[in-house]
Design an enzyme around this catalytic site. Structure first.
Site, PDB file in Angstrom:
ATOM      1  N   HIS A 230     -11.118  -2.700   3.500  1.00  0.00           N
ATOM      2  CA  HIS A 230     -11.189  -2.267   4.789  1.00  0.00           C
ATOM      3  C   HIS A 230     -11.679  -1.128   5.158  1.00  0.00           C
ATOM      4  O   HIS A 230     -11.719  -0.851   6.366  1.00  0.00           O
ATOM      5  CB  HIS A 230      -9.704  -2.476   5.045  1.00  0.00           C
ATOM      6  N   ASP A 231     -12.385  -0.216   4.563  1.00  0.00           N
ATOM      7  CA  ASP A 231     -13.185   1.168   4.619  1.00  0.00           C
ATOM      8  C   ASP A 231     -14.445   0.876   4.667  1.00  0.00           C
ATOM      9  O   ASP A 231     -15.237   1.819   4.758  1.00  0.00           O
ATOM     10  CB  ASP A 231     -12.791   2.020   3.721  1.00  0.00           C
TER      11      ASP A 231
ATOM     12  N   GLU B 184      -6.582   4.405  -5.615  1.00  0.00           N
ATOM     13  CA  GLU B 184      -7.780   4.781  -4.851  1.00  0.00           C
ATOM     14  C   GLU B 184      -8.230   6.224  -5.409  1.00  0.00           C
ATOM     15  O   GLU B 184      -7.988   7.307  -4.812  1.00  0.00           O
ATOM     16  CB  GLU B 184      -7.618   4.927  -3.309  1.00  0.00           C
TER      17      GLU B 184
ATOM     18  N   ASP C 161      -2.938   4.849  -2.093  1.00  0.00           N
ATOM     19  CA  ASP C 161      -3.828   5.377  -1.220  1.00  0.00           C
ATOM     20  C   ASP C 161      -4.182   6.672  -1.353  1.00  0.00           C
ATOM     21  O   ASP C 161      -3.433   7.620  -1.672  1.00  0.00           O
ATOM     22  CB  ASP C 161      -3.240   5.021   0.338  1.00  0.00           C
TER      23      ASP C 161
ATOM     24  N   ASP D 249       0.893  -1.252  -0.070  1.00  0.00           N
ATOM     25  CA  ASP D 249       0.146   0.085  -0.191  1.00  0.00           C
ATOM     26  C   ASP D 249       0.823   1.222   0.080  1.00  0.00           C
ATOM     27  O   ASP D 249       1.717   1.218   0.667  1.00  0.00           O
ATOM     28  CB  ASP D 249      -0.987   0.050   1.399  1.00  0.00           C
TER      29      ASP D 249
HETATM   30  O1  TEU Z   1      -8.897   6.157   2.459  1.00  0.00           O
HETATM   31  C1  TEU Z   1      -9.265   7.390   1.792  1.00  0.00           C
HETATM   32  C2  TEU Z   1     -10.499   7.614   2.015  1.00  0.00           C
HETATM   33  O2  TEU Z   1     -10.918   8.623   1.000  1.00  0.00           O
HETATM   34  C3  TEU Z   1     -11.289   7.761   3.325  1.00  0.00           C
HETATM   35  O3  TEU Z   1     -11.667   8.901   3.889  1.00  0.00           O
HETATM   36  C4  TEU Z   1     -12.577   6.736   3.154  1.00  0.00           C
HETATM   37  O4  TEU Z   1     -13.513   7.626   2.290  1.00  0.00           O
HETATM   38  C5  TEU Z   1     -12.972   6.488   4.746  1.00  0.00           C
HETATM   39  O5  TEU Z   1     -12.017   5.614   5.314  1.00  0.00           O
HETATM   40  C6  TEU Z   1     -14.444   5.898   5.019  1.00  0.00           C
HETATM   41  O6  TEU Z   1     -14.571   6.007   6.344  1.00  0.00           O
HETATM   42  C7  TEU Z   1      -7.553   5.649   2.466  1.00  0.00           C
HETATM   43  C8  TEU Z   1      -7.611   4.405   3.384  1.00  0.00           C
HETATM   44  O7  TEU Z   1      -8.066   3.223   2.382  1.00  0.00           O
HETATM   45  C9  TEU Z   1      -7.988   4.578   4.862  1.00  0.00           C
HETATM   46  O8  TEU Z   1      -8.043   3.253   5.431  1.00  0.00           O
HETATM   47  C10 TEU Z   1      -7.269   5.603   5.202  1.00  0.00           C
HETATM   48  O9  TEU Z   1      -7.782   5.722   6.672  1.00  0.00           O
HETATM   49  C11 TEU Z   1      -7.166   6.771   4.307  1.00  0.00           C
HETATM   50  O10 TEU Z   1      -6.796   6.548   3.240  1.00  0.00           O
HETATM   51  C12 TEU Z   1      -6.017   7.561   5.173  1.00  0.00           C
HETATM   52  O11 TEU Z   1      -4.876   7.155   4.662  1.00  0.00           O
END
Ligand code: TEU
Ligand code: CA
Length: 554
Positions: free
Chosen positions: A328-329, A256, A199, A98
């Site tokens: 994971h989000d 992303e 990311d 990542d």
């Molecule tokens: O997520 C980016 C992102 O836009 C997040 O704000 C997402 O919308 C949010 O997690 C929803 O609750 C990435 C990663 O995938 C995430 O795990 C990280 O927390 C974030 O970047 C910061 O690095």
């Protein structure tokens, strides 16, 4: 479109902290992943994306990196990482790490030096502004709540963080920062990585000079999206990164990317795009509200279909989307996209097939292949995720009772996907011999890998069939490169499309528990996949059972 080595692959995302714990400390680790490589190879996985396992205070579970050249001891050692790359390679699997470079950790050396000497070299690695009493440099709200500005410790300045305050944004306008990023990417690619998942990349370009936008909540702040809409010229950074890193190695990169405009798609994922691929988030962002999770509109089967087809039409044959059901989000896809009360083995398989057969690169998130579901949280104290805690506070401030707020955020909590992987029906789902860092979903006695691997009718076995079909030499060309053409688009609770290439396939799912009929005037040649034992048919009419899905060769 140029053909690339990764086009016909199947990818799998691992959230290391929750995958498998090899030493009983309750935290998943790299030796744990190595121990499960045979499981993944057997499923048919070719590409493995690891969420961050670099050295980190884990304020945002590793998305806050304090050393890009080291592995966090909780996850293992650099030797473990090298062994993982080598062991995966033996099984024909390549590893993606990542790439988290919009921000680092406030415990990174660069940030510490910026605090010591904000006017020196490292001050310019970040976005710093003079602190003014009772006034912030801008009124932007961070993704995890509150203003994006915090005091730079020991100085009279403030620093910018679009995520958590422990995630200071790196100043991409500074060429030295970009050089550091490229050096790091190439250092890892030299170790034999297949590439990176990138990311939060859309945040690296800020709208300069900084200014306020119209507030959109009572806190007087505005969503970070207001600023991002005004940020122009990210392509210069992304093109430079591609040329200096990925391109030289023919590496795979998946971005992303959010909120891209249709006319930008060729720049992002065309033949010479910034990235190999980018995730389709059209389904996950559906129904989102600027007010917060509590105000979101649930997605219906017809919405889901529309979102998928919209994304497919937007990309066409310009490039390859990466298709996900969850990550994971996000909450577990089966709990989100299957109407309440209908989540069962058949409907889980239907969702799997409808998503997996889309044009693009399929990504499976750990446990998705078992049909893992959202976890019932009984109190907010069971939640670890910083984003969920913020959204809970937002819901309370909007006037919801604690019970209502918990119910609202439970639907979207990122911890739904972060509970430990369910390996067996033994203690802690076989994830650890110690105390798991996050509660195990209580449904593990009925949903676990050990049982499903044995069972030819399990969700796991269905995923295995989907993967095998994608790799079948007879159908591969069609499934990988064939065009996607929606059918019966206006029919309620029915999602169907053709994949047309060397051959013609029909993918059709009855997205409801009541049966419904479809008519195939010319019949079909062969049923390649079915989540029921039989197909009820009579003179070209097929009566689909509840949540029945079919892949037919026409
Ligand atoms: O997520 C980016 C992102 O836009 C997040 O704000 C997402 O919308 C949010 O997690 C929803 O609750 C990435 C990663 O995938 C995430 O795990 C990280 O927390 C974030 O970047 C910061 O690095
Ligand atoms: Ca461990």
């Amino acid at each position: 479109m140029d053909r690339k080595w990764w086009h016909d692959k199947v990818a799998y995302q691992i959230y290391p902290k929750s995958f498998y714990d090899s030493n009983g400390d309750g935290i998943g680790d790299i030796p744990g992943i190595i121990g499960k490589l045979d499981y993944l190879a057997d499923l048919g996985i070719d590409i493995l994306w690891l969420s961050p396992c670099y050295q980190s205070p884990l304020a945002d579970q590793g998305y806050d990196i304090s050393d890009y050249y080291n592995i966090d001891p909780r996850f293992g050692t650099m030797e473990d990482m090298e062994r993982l790359i080598a062991e995966a390679k033996k099984r024909g699997i390549c590893i993606l790490m990542d790439l988290v470079v919009n921000h680092c950790s406030d415990e990174h050396e660069w940030f510490k030096r910026a605090c010591e000497d904000p006017d020196g070299k490292y001050g310019n690695y970040f976005y710093l502004r003079d602190k003014k009493e009772g006034e912030l440099p801008t009124n932007w709200r961070s993704y995890f709540g509150g203003p994006v500005w915090d005091d730079l410790p020991g100085t009279d300045k403030q620093y910018l963080h679009v995520f958590h305050k422990k995630q200071p944004d790196l100043n991409w306008e500074n060429p030295e920062v970009r050089e550091e990023v490229y050096k790091n990417i190439n250092w890892w690619l030299d170790k034999g990585l297949g590439g990176f998942r990138i990311d939060a990349i859309i945040n690296i370009k800020k709208a300069l000079p900084f200014h306020d936008y119209e507030p959109d909540r009572e806190d007087g702040l505005c969503s970070i999206h207001a600023m991002l809409r005004g940020a122009k010229g990210i392509g210069t950074f992304l093109g430079e990164m591609r040329d200096r890193t990925f391109k030289k190695y023919d590496a795979f990169s998946v971005g992303e990317v959010f909120n891209e405009k249709p006319e930008e798609i060729p720049d992002f994922i065309g033949d010479d795009g910034y990235f190999s691929s980018m995730f389709d988030f059209n389904e996950t962002i559906f129904g989102g509200s600027e007010n917060g999770w509590y105000d979101a509109t649930p997605i219906t089967p017809d919405d889901y279909k529309k979102c998928c087809f919209e994304a497919q039409a937007k990309v066409g044959d310009i490039g390859f989307l990466s298709n996900i059901i969850e990550n994971h989000d996000e909450p577990r896809g089966v709990s989100r996209y299957i109407p309440e009360g209908d989540c069962c083995t058949e409907s889980k398989k239907m969702l799997a097939a409808l998503n997996f057969m889309l044009r693009g690169l399929p990504f499976i998130y750990q446990g998705q292949e078992l049909g893992m579901e959202n976890v019932p949280f009984t109190t907010i104290d069971e939640v670890d995720d910083i984003s969920t805690h913020d959204e809970y506070r937002v819901a309370l401030e909007a006037g919801l009772s604690p019970e209502e707020a918990l119910r609202a955020v439970s639907k979207f909590s990122r911890d739904n996907a972060r509970t430990p992987m369910q390996w067996t029906d033994g203690a802690n789902a076989g994830f650890t011999t110690g105390t798991p860092w996050l509660k195990v979903n209580p449904n593990y006695p009925s949903i676990n890998a050990a049982a499903q691997v044995q069972d030819a009718d399990s969700v796991y076995s269905f995923y295995k069939k989907l993967i095998a079909l994608r790799k079948d030499p007879v159908y591969k060309e069609t499934i990988v490169y064939g065009a996607l053409e929606p059918v019966w688009e206006e029919r309620h609770n029915l999602m169907a499309y053709y994949r047309k290439g060397e051959r013609t396939l029909l993918v059709v799912g009855n997205y409801q528990k009541e049966p419904q009929e479809i008519e195939l005037q010319k019949g079909y040649k062969k049923a390649l996949l079915n989540n029921y034992k039989d197909i009820a048919q009579d003179k070209g009419i097929i009566r689909l059972q509840g949540y029945q899905v079919l892949v037919l060769e026409m």
